[in-house]
Design an enzyme around this catalytic site. Structure first.
Site, PDB file in Angstrom:
ATOM      1  N   ARG A 120       6.480   8.469   3.567  1.00 15.64           N
ATOM      2  CA  ARG A 120       6.248   7.962   4.922  1.00 15.64           C
ATOM      3  C   ARG A 120       7.090   6.734   5.231  1.00 15.64           C
ATOM      4  O   ARG A 120       7.523   6.545   6.371  1.00 15.64           O
ATOM      5  CB  ARG A 120       4.763   7.650   5.102  1.00 15.64           C
ATOM      6  CG  ARG A 120       3.894   8.898   5.113  1.00 15.64           C
ATOM      7  CD  ARG A 120       2.480   8.573   5.497  1.00 15.64           C
ATOM      8  NE  ARG A 120       1.687   9.796   5.645  1.00 15.64           N
ATOM      9  CZ  ARG A 120       0.434   9.805   6.047  1.00 15.64           C
ATOM     10  NH1 ARG A 120      -0.191   8.677   6.346  1.00 15.64           N
ATOM     11  NH2 ARG A 120      -0.225  10.950   6.160  1.00 15.64           N
TER      12      ARG A 120
ATOM     13  N   ASP B 294      -6.480  -1.283  18.121  1.00 16.05           N
ATOM     14  CA  ASP B 294      -5.924  -0.625  16.947  1.00 16.05           C
ATOM     15  C   ASP B 294      -4.803  -1.507  16.411  1.00 16.05           C
ATOM     16  O   ASP B 294      -4.275  -2.370  17.131  1.00 16.05           O
ATOM     17  CB  ASP B 294      -5.386   0.767  17.299  1.00 16.05           C
ATOM     18  CG  ASP B 294      -5.318   1.683  16.084  1.00 16.05           C
ATOM     19  OD1 ASP B 294      -6.255   2.483  15.895  1.00 16.05           O
ATOM     20  OD2 ASP B 294      -4.352   1.585  15.318  1.00 16.05           O
TER      21      ASP B 294
END
Length: 289
Positions: free
Chosen positions: A51, A159
């Site tokens: 990732r 978030d």
């Protein structure tokens, strides 16, 4: 010909890019635990490597050592991007429908009656790409219309991921992402795209009025004061270690008003982690008086 070194501070090029060595992985693991509360076991190394490779390319960095150095120099500046890389933003509209049923059938009618002329505040902590807060906004807007309430009602959505927040602010979703939304709510709360926007739908402006979207690291300081009538923190604490969960639940208790509610995800529990709440439904907790 020199022997190939096994020093883990050296980045070795693989067929797909640099390899995440032991030293850099240990640093990343400690950094993520300290700043995000997420525990990365050895079995996560390949996932983290894969990732983060995209992030290295985006930054033009030659290897993971350079990325770790960037984190040392500017931890706050890169933290959101790192969290986006290692987190999985799995969400949907009206996920865990029993929570919304409780809001519609019990909590919202009661709150809107008790708070006439007052404030109603709900927090979506870990809002991801916005499906949760907009689903909350739908049931809230419907309750306000149905009951003709004068309550000042707002939803805070937060978030850590910049990408997730950008998507939430846009409020534009592929039609197949609306599978959890009833036909009636699709017609009422979404504007269907045409032409270049075929296959997309945008949330209704009324929902945007109810939702405020802000970046926030749950482990850092919180600028808001509360109190909140309900906090939705679903499928978030599953990533945290036990001490982090305990601290977070204690902080939530301080932010929730008397007899307010905390909603967790289906695989999460507060058992043995907090004495501030009582379990009153499936992953639904009410603050003790």
């Amino acid at each position: 010909m020199a022997a190939l070194t096994t020093d883990d501070s050296v980045v070795l090029a693989s067929a797909t890019g640099p390899t995440l060595g032991d030293t850099d992985f240990r640093f990343l693991r400690d950094f993520v635990l300290q700043h995000c509360g997420i525990s990365l076991g050895e079995h996560k190394r390949q996932l983290v490597q894969g990732r983060l490779l995209r992030r290295l390319r985006a930054l033009g960095l030659s290897g993971f050592g350079a990325y770790c150095e960037l984190l040392r120099k500017d931890p706050d500046g890169e933290l959101g991007e790192l969290a986006s890389c290692i987190s999985t933003n799995v969400t949907s509209f009206f996920r865990e429908m029993h929570h919304y049923d409780l809001l519609v059938d019990d909590l919202l009618p009661r709150w809107l009656e008790e708070k006439r002329g007052g404030k109603l505040r709900i927090w979506s902590a870990g809002c991801s790409t916005g499906e949760e807060p907009y689903a909350l906004a739908m049931v809230l807007a419907e309750a306000l219309e149905r009951l003709g309430s004068s309550v000042d009602a707002k939803i805070l959505a937060t978030d850590l991921s910049p990408q997730a927040l950008e998507a939430a602010r846009k409020g534009v979703y592929a039609l197949d992402r609306l599978s959890g939304v009833s036909d009636a709510r699709r017609k009422r709360w979404f504007l269907r795209g045409q032409g270049a926007y075929e296959g997309l739908a945008c949330v209704h402006p009324r929902l945007r009025e109810l939702v405020t979207i802000q970046p926030l690291n749950l482990l850092h300081e919180w600028p808001m004061r509360g109190p909140f009538d309900a906090i939705f923190c679903r499928n978030v604490v599953i990533y945290f270690d036990k001490p982090t969960k305990q601290r977070l639940f204690s902080r939530y208790a301080d932010m929730i008003g008397s007899r307010g509610y905390l909603f967790l995800g289906h695989s999460e529990s507060m058992y043995g982690l907090s004495d501030d709440f009582d379990l009153v439904g499936r992953t639904v907790y009410r603050k003790r008086q």
